[in-house]
Design a protein around this motif. Sequence first.
Motif, PDB file in Angstrom:
ATOM      1  N   SER A 168       0.876  -1.124   0.159  1.00  0.00           N
ATOM      2  CA  SER A 168      -0.056  -0.074  -0.211  1.00  0.00           C
ATOM      3  C   SER A 168       0.808   1.212   0.081  1.00  0.00           C
ATOM      4  O   SER A 168       0.299   2.431  -0.458  1.00  0.00           O
ATOM      5  CB  SER A 168      -1.007   0.048   1.187  1.00  0.00           C
ATOM      6  N   ALA A 169       2.312   1.165   0.392  1.00  0.00           N
ATOM      7  CA  ALA A 169       2.941   2.252   0.307  1.00  0.00           C
ATOM      8  C   ALA A 169       3.894   2.433  -1.006  1.00  0.00           C
ATOM      9  O   ALA A 169       4.787   3.210  -1.282  1.00  0.00           O
ATOM     10  CB  ALA A 169       4.010   2.360   1.391  1.00  0.00           C
ATOM     11  N   ASP A 170       3.586   1.291  -1.974  1.00  0.00           N
ATOM     12  CA  ASP A 170       4.382   1.248  -3.101  1.00  0.00           C
ATOM     13  C   ASP A 170       3.758   2.118  -4.098  1.00  0.00           C
ATOM     14  O   ASP A 170       2.921   1.992  -5.074  1.00  0.00           O
ATOM     15  CB  ASP A 170       4.585  -0.166  -3.682  1.00  0.00           C
ATOM     16  N   TYR A 171       4.285   3.540  -4.067  1.00  0.00           N
ATOM     17  CA  TYR A 171       3.579   4.483  -5.220  1.00  0.00           C
ATOM     18  C   TYR A 171       4.163   4.521  -6.471  1.00  0.00           C
ATOM     19  O   TYR A 171       3.821   4.963  -7.189  1.00  0.00           O
ATOM     20  CB  TYR A 171       3.877   5.985  -4.307  1.00  0.00           C
ATOM     21  N   LEU A 172       5.503   4.081  -6.528  1.00  0.00           N
ATOM     22  CA  LEU A 172       6.214   3.839  -7.769  1.00  0.00           C
ATOM     23  C   LEU A 172       5.845   2.649  -8.697  1.00  0.00           C
ATOM     24  O   LEU A 172       6.287   2.446  -9.725  1.00  0.00           O
ATOM     25  CB  LEU A 172       7.733   3.910  -7.535  1.00  0.00           C
ATOM     26  N   GLY A 173       5.052   1.759  -8.101  1.00  0.00           N
ATOM     27  CA  GLY A 173       4.903   0.390  -8.741  1.00  0.00           C
ATOM     28  C   GLY A 173       5.947  -0.368  -8.697  1.00  0.00           C
ATOM     29  O   GLY A 173       6.199  -1.277  -9.514  1.00  0.00           O
ATOM     30  N   LEU A 174       6.946  -0.410  -7.843  1.00  0.00           N
ATOM     31  CA  LEU A 174       8.268  -1.114  -7.929  1.00  0.00           C
ATOM     32  C   LEU A 174       7.853  -2.540  -7.641  1.00  0.00           C
ATOM     33  O   LEU A 174       8.761  -3.514  -8.326  1.00  0.00           O
ATOM     34  CB  LEU A 174       9.223  -0.640  -7.218  1.00  0.00           C
ATOM     35  N   ALA A 175       6.999  -2.928  -6.718  1.00  0.00           N
ATOM     36  CA  ALA A 175       6.680  -4.094  -6.531  1.00  0.00           C
ATOM     37  C   ALA A 175       6.027  -5.305  -7.900  1.00  0.00           C
ATOM     38  O   ALA A 175       6.175  -6.150  -8.061  1.00  0.00           O
ATOM     39  CB  ALA A 175       5.610  -4.293  -5.460  1.00  0.00           C
ATOM     40  N   ASN A 176       5.307  -4.464  -8.555  1.00  0.00           N
ATOM     41  CA  ASN A 176       4.853  -5.169  -9.815  1.00  0.00           C
ATOM     42  C   ASN A 176       6.129  -5.419 -10.863  1.00  0.00           C
ATOM     43  O   ASN A 176       6.001  -6.241 -11.544  1.00  0.00           O
ATOM     44  CB  ASN A 176       4.025  -4.225 -10.717  1.00  0.00           C
TER      45      ASN A 176
END
Length: 93
Positions: free
Chosen positions: A81-89
């Motif tokens: 929920s804190a991944d605003y840059l979409g790095l997890a995807n």
Amino acid sequence: MRWTSALAIYVLFWAFSVFLVLPFGVRTTEEAGGERVPGQADSAPHEFRAGRVALRVTIVATILFALFQLNYYYGWITPLSADYLGLANMAVR
């Protein structure tokens, strides 16, 4: 979570809460109407009540720790929920 881990996290919350609570409710000697001692800092508290501060810190730390535990069990806020840059995807690809 093990009880020892929970205790360690509570101690961290307690230590953090000290810095949150200390500035509130402090009156300087000038505000209290007393005389300053030579060499006393202008911002020094007139009376320091360690027991009262410890009680306030314990209350704040317990509330924060309870919120932490509830979040741990119910997962309200996750690292995703804190991944605003979409790095997890990007790591999944």
